[in-house]
Every structure is written in structure tokens, then in C-alpha cells.
Design a protein around this motif. Structure first.
Motif, PDB file in Angstrom:
ATOM      1  N   LYS A  63      -5.038   7.578   5.834  1.00 38.19           N
ATOM      2  CA  LYS A  63      -5.950   6.782   6.645  1.00 38.19           C
ATOM      3  C   LYS A  63      -5.557   6.751   8.121  1.00 38.19           C
ATOM      4  N   TYR A  64      -4.239   6.795   8.428  1.00 37.32           N
ATOM      5  CA  TYR A  64      -3.815   6.504   9.794  1.00 37.32           C
ATOM      6  C   TYR A  64      -3.072   7.630  10.500  1.00 37.32           C
ATOM      7  N   GLU A 108      -1.456   6.681   0.836  1.00 36.95           N
ATOM      8  CA  GLU A 108      -2.711   6.059   1.275  1.00 36.95           C
ATOM      9  C   GLU A 108      -2.684   5.776   2.776  1.00 36.95           C
ATOM     10  N   ASP A 136      -8.049  -4.542  10.379  1.00 43.13           N
ATOM     11  CA  ASP A 136      -7.743  -3.727   9.196  1.00 43.13           C
ATOM     12  C   ASP A 136      -6.510  -2.868   9.428  1.00 43.13           C
ATOM     13  N   ARG A 137      -6.398  -2.305  10.622  1.00 42.01           N
ATOM     14  CA  ARG A 137      -5.241  -1.450  10.922  1.00 42.01           C
ATOM     15  C   ARG A 137      -3.937  -2.245  10.875  1.00 42.01           C
ATOM     16  N   ASP A 165      -3.332  -3.201   7.111  1.00 39.56           N
ATOM     17  CA  ASP A 165      -2.927  -2.082   6.262  1.00 39.56           C
ATOM     18  C   ASP A 165      -1.501  -1.638   6.572  1.00 39.56           C
ATOM     19  N   LYS A 184     -12.114  -3.289  12.437  1.00 42.58           N
ATOM     20  CA  LYS A 184     -11.330  -2.060  12.358  1.00 42.58           C
ATOM     21  C   LYS A 184      -9.912  -2.291  12.878  1.00 42.58           C
ATOM     22  N   LYS A 219       0.855  -1.190   0.000  1.00 43.77           N
ATOM     23  CA  LYS A 219       0.000   0.000   0.000  1.00 43.77           C
ATOM     24  C   LYS A 219       0.891   1.241   0.000  1.00 43.77           C
TER      25      LYS A 219
END
Length: 300
Positions: free
Chosen positions: A12-13, A8, A195-196, A199, A192, A4
Motif C-alpha cells: 500500500k505505501y 500489506e 489512514d496513512r 496503517d 487518506k 498489519k
């Protein structure tokens, strides 16, 4: 699946509290400086395959009393890989020193979980004058018993025959299983959260860094013979159901670190700070107030 891109991951983070420090040998270190800017300083180091996000529950609990510095270690989170591919415990300690130096912090309470605990121990041995207290949660760094050698540091990377493949193909389900193994209870794991982890693992360069770190860790000397030199008051927090760094290692640390206390949590796994942030933050705060802030060492 492909990496990724950094843009991006940042979108997101990162958030309004995120700052990016240019450090030697790092393109940018992702750091957050939150909480009470006039309070005693906590420097918090995350664990294997983690990120500074692991500490956000503690920031919510303790930020009114403490200035709380969190960071993504090299090869992790938004900070990402480093050019010389050095992910040793000593290199991680130098990274922490650079961050605290840039922020002009000269004394603090150092807190680490898992890998972050071993980095905190390394730092406390190298910079005794700065570390006024330690809080270690499921900390690695001691010599592992033979039966435990395939349980530590990112369980997914130890699966036979898949470690090379997983540099390029990392199934979501394997990451989910690894997170479940670390947390020890499905109640604390949601999409969630998984996903963290997924990612950030796929952030460009981080997967390769994971395996470089695995290789380098096997070459490091365990800290068993050194931790008797820790002079800072030390609190050990451990989940009794921790299968990655079992409670017996917490007991060994308690036996070797002179001014240390151990609190264990029934029914909790490797990351009690995220499973029960209120209780673990309360225990840390009580220890810090009693053993560190109320002593002459904090004002010296």
C-alpha cells in the motif's frame, strides 16, 4: 485491533521510488532517492509517528533542483522496529549516517521536522564536516517547560491509563485526533492522510516501538547546552499555532544557534511543510541558495 503485516504495508505505501537498504541492526531501511540526481543533496527526516511520505509535497516542489533523500526512521513507516529496540536520538543519528554512507553521500543539507529536527541537530553536532546547512521545522530536542511535558511526541500516547492498552487497541478516532492536533487545522486533514498514519502505526512492531521511544526519550539529555556548537547555517520554520512544540522553542533555538534565522507562519500548526508546501519550500530554497550554495563551504 491486530498489527498489519509487512507485506500489506509495503503493497500500500511503497512505490517505484522506494528502495530497501540492508543496514546493520535493521532488517531493511525504507528509503527514497528522488529529484535531480546532479543537484545539491537534501537529506530529509520525518517527525514523530510519521514517515517519508511527509516529504512528498516538498519533493514535488524542489525535486527539479535538488537530489532528495527521504527515509522511514527505525520504529516508523515501512522500516519498522529494530532488534535491539534502541530508538534513542543517538541511534537515529547512526541510522541516518548508515543510509547516507550506503548512498555514498558525503555532504548535504540536513532537514528535519519535530523528532527529525532533534535527530538532525544530533547529527550536525556529530558530523560537522558533512552537514553544510540545516533546516529545522518544529524541531524537538530542547528541555521542555513543565507545562509542555504532556504535549510533545504523539499526543495519543500520553493519555492517562491508555498507553499500555494502546499497544493492542488503537482506536482510529484517537489517531485522527492526534493528527488534527498536529496539523492544527481540519482543512489540511483528510481521510487518506489519517489512514496513512493509522496503517503505519499498526505496521507490525511499530506500536511497541512508539512506547519504547517514549521511555527512552525521558532518559536523554536535552540539547540546549550543545546547540551553540552548531556551525552550519540554520533555518528554523515554525507554525505559530504549534501546540506540540510551541514557537517559544524555535525562538530559543534561534537565540542559541549562531548562524540561524527563524520564520514563523500564522495560523499553522506543527507541520507547516504539509499544510503549505509551496511557501515553506520557497523559504527553504531561498535560504539554501543565499546562505549555503553561494558560499565556499559548499564546494570545499
Amino acid at each position: 485491533m491486530p498489527d498489519k503485516p509487512r507485506s500489506e504495508i509495503i503493497a500500500k505505501y511503497a512505490n517505484d521510488a522506494s528502495i530497501f537498504l540492508p543496514l546493520s541492526n535493521y532488517r531493511m531501511a525504507h528509503v527514497r532517492d528522488q529529484g535531480n540526481q546532479d543537484g545539491p543533496v537534501m537529506v530529509l527526516i520525518h517527525g514523530d509517528n510519521g514517515s517519508l511520505h511527509s516529504w512528498e509535497p516538498w519533493v514535488a516542489e524542489l525535486g527539479d533542483r535538488y537530489r532528495m533523500i527521504t527515509m522511514d526512521l527505525p520504529g516508523h513507516g515501512i522500516t519498522g522496529p529494530v532488534p535491539d529496540e534502541n530508538y534513542s536520538r543517538q541511534a537515529m543519528s547512526r541510522f541516518v549516517q548508515e543510509v547516507t554512507s550506503q548512498l555514498k553521500i558525503d555532504k548535504f543539507i540536513l532537514i528535519g521536522i519535530s523528532l527529525g529536527g532533534s535527530v538532525a541537530l544530533q547529527y550536525a553536532l556529530e558530523h560537522r564536516e558533512q552537514v553544510r546547512g540545516l533546516v529545522l521545522i518544529g524541531a524537538s530536542g530542547l528541555k521542555r517547560d513543565e507545562a509542555d511535558k504532556n504535549k510533545g511526541f504523539l499526543k495519543l500516547a500520553n493519555w492517562p491509563g491508555v498507553s499500555r492498552l494502546m499497544r493492542y487497541i488503537t482506536p482510529y478516532g484517537i489517531v485522527e485526533e492526534s493528527v488534527l492536533a498536529a496539523y492544527g487545522t481540519p482543512v489540511a486533514v483528510n481521510k487518506k492522510l489519517v489512514d496513512r498514519y493509522y496503517d503505519l502505526l499498526l505496521h507490525v512492531g511499530n506500536r511497541e516501538a512508539v512506547f519504547k521511544q517514549l521511555e527512552q526519550r525521558t532518559q536523554e539529555d536535552p540539547l540546549d547546552i550543545f546547540i551553540g556548537g552548531i556551525i552550519a547555517p540554520t533555518l528554523l520554520l515554525w507554525g505559530e499555532e504549534d501546540i506540540l512544540v510551541p514557537l517559544k522553542y524555535g525562538r530559543r533555538m534561534r537565540a542559541h544557534i549562531p548562524a540561524s534565522e527563524l520564520i514563523s507562519y500564522p495560523g499553522m500548526g506543527h507541520v507547516p511543510v504539509e499544510i503549505s508546501p509551496k511557501l515553506t519550500a520557497l523559504h527553504a530554497d531561498q535560504f539554501i541558495r543565499r546562505e549555503i550554495l553561494n558560499t565556499e563551504s559548499w564546494t570545499q
